[in-house]
Motif scaffolding. Structure first.
Motif, PDB file in Angstrom:
ATOM      1  N   TRP B  53       0.847  -1.190   0.000  1.00  0.00           N
ATOM      2  CA  TRP B  53       0.000   0.000   0.000  1.00  0.00           C
ATOM      3  C   TRP B  53       0.884   1.243   0.000  1.00  0.00           C
ATOM      4  N   ARG B  81      -3.325   3.365  -1.672  1.00  0.00           N
ATOM      5  CA  ARG B  81      -3.636   2.602  -2.894  1.00  0.00           C
ATOM      6  C   ARG B  81      -2.727   1.389  -2.972  1.00  0.00           C
ATOM      7  N   ARG B  82      -3.309   0.313  -3.506  1.00  0.00           N
ATOM      8  CA  ARG B  82      -2.526  -0.886  -3.820  1.00  0.00           C
ATOM      9  C   ARG B  82      -3.111  -1.447  -5.094  1.00  0.00           C
ATOM     10  N   GLY B  83      -2.453  -1.202  -6.184  1.00  0.00           N
ATOM     11  CA  GLY B  83      -3.001  -1.624  -7.480  1.00  0.00           C
ATOM     12  C   GLY B  83      -4.323  -0.906  -7.699  1.00  0.00           C
ATOM     13  N   GLU B  84      -5.384  -1.686  -7.879  1.00  0.00           N
ATOM     14  CA  GLU B  84      -6.694  -1.075  -8.093  1.00  0.00           C
ATOM     15  C   GLU B  84      -7.463  -0.876  -6.789  1.00  0.00           C
ATOM     16  N   ASP B  85      -6.918  -1.390  -5.698  1.00  0.00           N
ATOM     17  CA  ASP B  85      -7.593  -1.228  -4.400  1.00  0.00           C
ATOM     18  C   ASP B  85      -7.277   0.145  -3.844  1.00  0.00           C
ATOM     19  N   ARG B  86      -8.283   0.716  -3.205  1.00  0.00           N
ATOM     20  CA  ARG B  86      -8.119   2.080  -2.681  1.00  0.00           C
ATOM     21  C   ARG B  86      -8.898   2.193  -1.378  1.00  0.00           C
ATOM     22  N   VAL B 192     -16.833  -0.937  -5.795  1.00  0.00           N
ATOM     23  CA  VAL B 192     -16.804  -1.144  -7.243  1.00  0.00           C
ATOM     24  C   VAL B 192     -17.982  -2.051  -7.560  1.00  0.00           C
ATOM     25  N   GLN B 198     -15.961  -7.770  -1.368  1.00  0.00           N
ATOM     26  CA  GLN B 198     -14.630  -7.429  -1.828  1.00  0.00           C
ATOM     27  C   GLN B 198     -14.120  -6.187  -1.104  1.00  0.00           C
TER      28      GLN B 198
END
Lengths: 310, 223
Positions: B53, B81-86, B192, B198
């Protein structure tokens, strides 16, 4: 030094004797009543002195309780109004009052230990009521119940209770103001408590949620009802009516600020005029409350509404 | 008066005893003086980089800033943020937890910012094997966007999900002579689609990484 202290003691004793004579002649109170009241009163001041200090800090800083300074003098005045009735009411000391007194003292101890002002403030009412109940009996307590009860309005409610009340009021004030402004053709967009005008952003802060008006209007309404209206139903009506009056007054103030902000400027709206509008709106709501009181009083006196005598 | 003399003695005696108790049984320091001033320093140790993150500070609006400045002893608002995770992390701490009650909980803050709270529920968050806490979960919606907000309090070394219970423990701590700091921990994940599971996985994963930097230790159950 001894002579000095002895003179001071004599001086105090003279003042105390004159005070007792004054009470006896002006209020027709017996010397015993006066001295017991002085003794208990002095102890209560000693016990609650730190609490009073904290309350004063809150009255100075808490936007909802700036009226706190008025409450003790008001309670004393309301008690003084009862002096003639208190002279004829039977005095019956009873041990039953100790349960109320003990409850108050325990609550006070917890409030002091855990530093909870609300508990300390509430305990003051219970301790005073319990002392009167024990020393003078139920009939005297009943006469003084309202002057003691009105002191509740000087005790700041904990934020745990204020927030669940204050926030919905803030939302209501923002939404209603926005709808009314739109109805009058003022372009406005509401986002939560943010009211966006073309040239001005009006934020409905905590101080604008109407809770301050509500608390002070309820206090005024309750006192007015008690003093001016004999019927219990009318008293309840007048106290209840203070709620929509306070909410309406708060919305009026937001509307005035928004209109001034839109047609003149934000600085103009939030300057001196904002404070002045608060006073103006308070006077308008006071007038509305008095108007309702007059209607209720007229209804009591109206010969048409009175039952015909046989 | 003769009849009332024993009553008078009882009233005076009880008040005097209470006065003696509160005068000599009270701590010398006020709550603010005795509160641990270093309690908010853990915020400085929350890293920007946290196992994949990456975080950045996020400013707050003037309204929120005014509230936080007045009532909080420290706060942190970051986006990670971690890739598409926020997620958005919000920590508000007070050295004397009584002040924490003046800080608005998300149930109040969100509507103030134009969000509608659609659902409110309790959610168990697993912070480590055998160590969990019960948090409050909100589903909020604004202008078509949805977010899942997870929040809980720490009071001294306890985790709590209820403001009312927090208040009770505050009183208890006070009676026992403790003055403990308090923290509001809030992790927000944008939804999302409508995949709340998720979003919760992301929040739980982040909470597990955050836990070592928080002052309270989960002991297997929360209060």
């Amino acid at each position: 030094m001894v002579l000095f202290l002895s003179s001071m003691g004599e001086g105090f004793s003279n003042v105390a004797r004159r005070f007792a004579t004054l009470m006896e002649t002006k209020l027709s109170l017996s010397p015993q009543t006066v001295w017991s009241a002085v003794a208990v009163g002095a102890l209560l001041i000693l016990l609650f002195y730190p609490t009073l200090g904290r309350l004063i800090e809150e009255w100075d800083s808490n936007i909802y309780y700036s009226h706190g300074y008025l409450m003790l003098p008001l309670a004393l005045w309301l008690s003084w109004r009862k002096r003639e009735v208190l002279q004829v009411v039977p005095v019956e000391p009873t041990w039953r009052g100790l349960s109320l007194l003990l409850t108050g003292l325990v609550l006070f101890s917890i409030g002091r230990k855990a530093d909870i002002l609300f508990a300390q403030g509430l305990s003051f009412l219970l301790v005073v009521a319990g002392s009167i109940y024990t020393l003078k009996g139920k009939a005297v307590l009943k006469e003084l119940a309202f002057p003691i009860g009105i002191l509740f309005f000087m005790i700041p409610l904990p934020y745990l209770l204020l927030d669940p009340i204050g926030f919905p009021m803030k939302e209501f004030a923002a939404a209603t103001s926005s709808s009314l402004l739109q109805a009058f053709g003022v372009p406005i967009f509401q986002d939560g408590v943010y009211l966006y005008l073309p040239n001005y952003l009006l934020v409905v802060e905590d101080v604008c949620n109407g809770l301050r008006s509500l608390i002070s209007m309820m206090m005024v309404g309750t006192v007015m009802a008690y003093i001016l209206l004999p019927s219990i139903t009318d008293r309840i009506i007048l106290t209840a009516v203070s709620i929509p009056i306070a909410l309406g007054a708060n919305i009026l103030r937001i509307l005035l600020t928004a209109v001034l902000g839109f047609y003149v400027s934000g600085e103009f709206a939030e300057g001196f005029l904002h404070e002045f509008s608060g006073l103006f709106v308070f006077l308008v709501s006071l007038g509305a409350l008095m108007g309702v009181e007059r209607i209720l009083a007229w209804k009591e006196q109206d010969p048409i509404s009175q039952p015909l005598s046989a | 008066m003769e009849r009332a003399r024993p009553h008078f003695a009882a009233v005076v005696g009880l008040i005097a005893l209470t006065f003696l108790y509160v005068s000599y049984g009270m701590p010398d320091e006020t709550p603010q003086e005795s509160a641990d001033k270093t309690a908010g320093q853990f915020l400085e140790k929350i890293p920007y980089a946290l196992e994949g993150w990456t975080g950045r500070d996020v400013g707050v609006d003037e309204h929120a800033f005014n509230i936080l400045s007045k009532d909080a002893d420290g706060w942190l608002v970051r986006e990670y943020r971690r890739g598409e995770d926020r997620i958005f992390l919000s920590l508000v701490t007070t050295v004397d937890q009584r002040k924490l009650f003046r800080v608005h909980i998300p149930d109040i803050c969100l509507p103030a910012q134009g969000w509608s709270v659609m659902e409110r529920s309790s959610q168990t968050v697993q912070l480590a094997p055998g160590r969990s806490l019960l948090a409050t979960s909100l589903l909020a919606e604004k202008a078509g966007y949805k977010s899942q907000v997870l929040y809980w309090f720490s009071s001294g070394n306890r985790f709590i999900d209820s403001k009312v219970l927090h208040r009770f423990l505050l009183v208890w701590d006070g009676v026992m002579g403790e003055r403990t700091p308090g923290t509001l921990i809030e992790i927000t994940a944008p939804l999302v689609g409508n995949d709340r599971k998720q979003a919760f996985r992301v929040q739980e994963d982040f909470a597990q990484l955050l836990q070592p930097f928080l002052p309270a230790e989960p002991d297997g159950s929360s209060v």
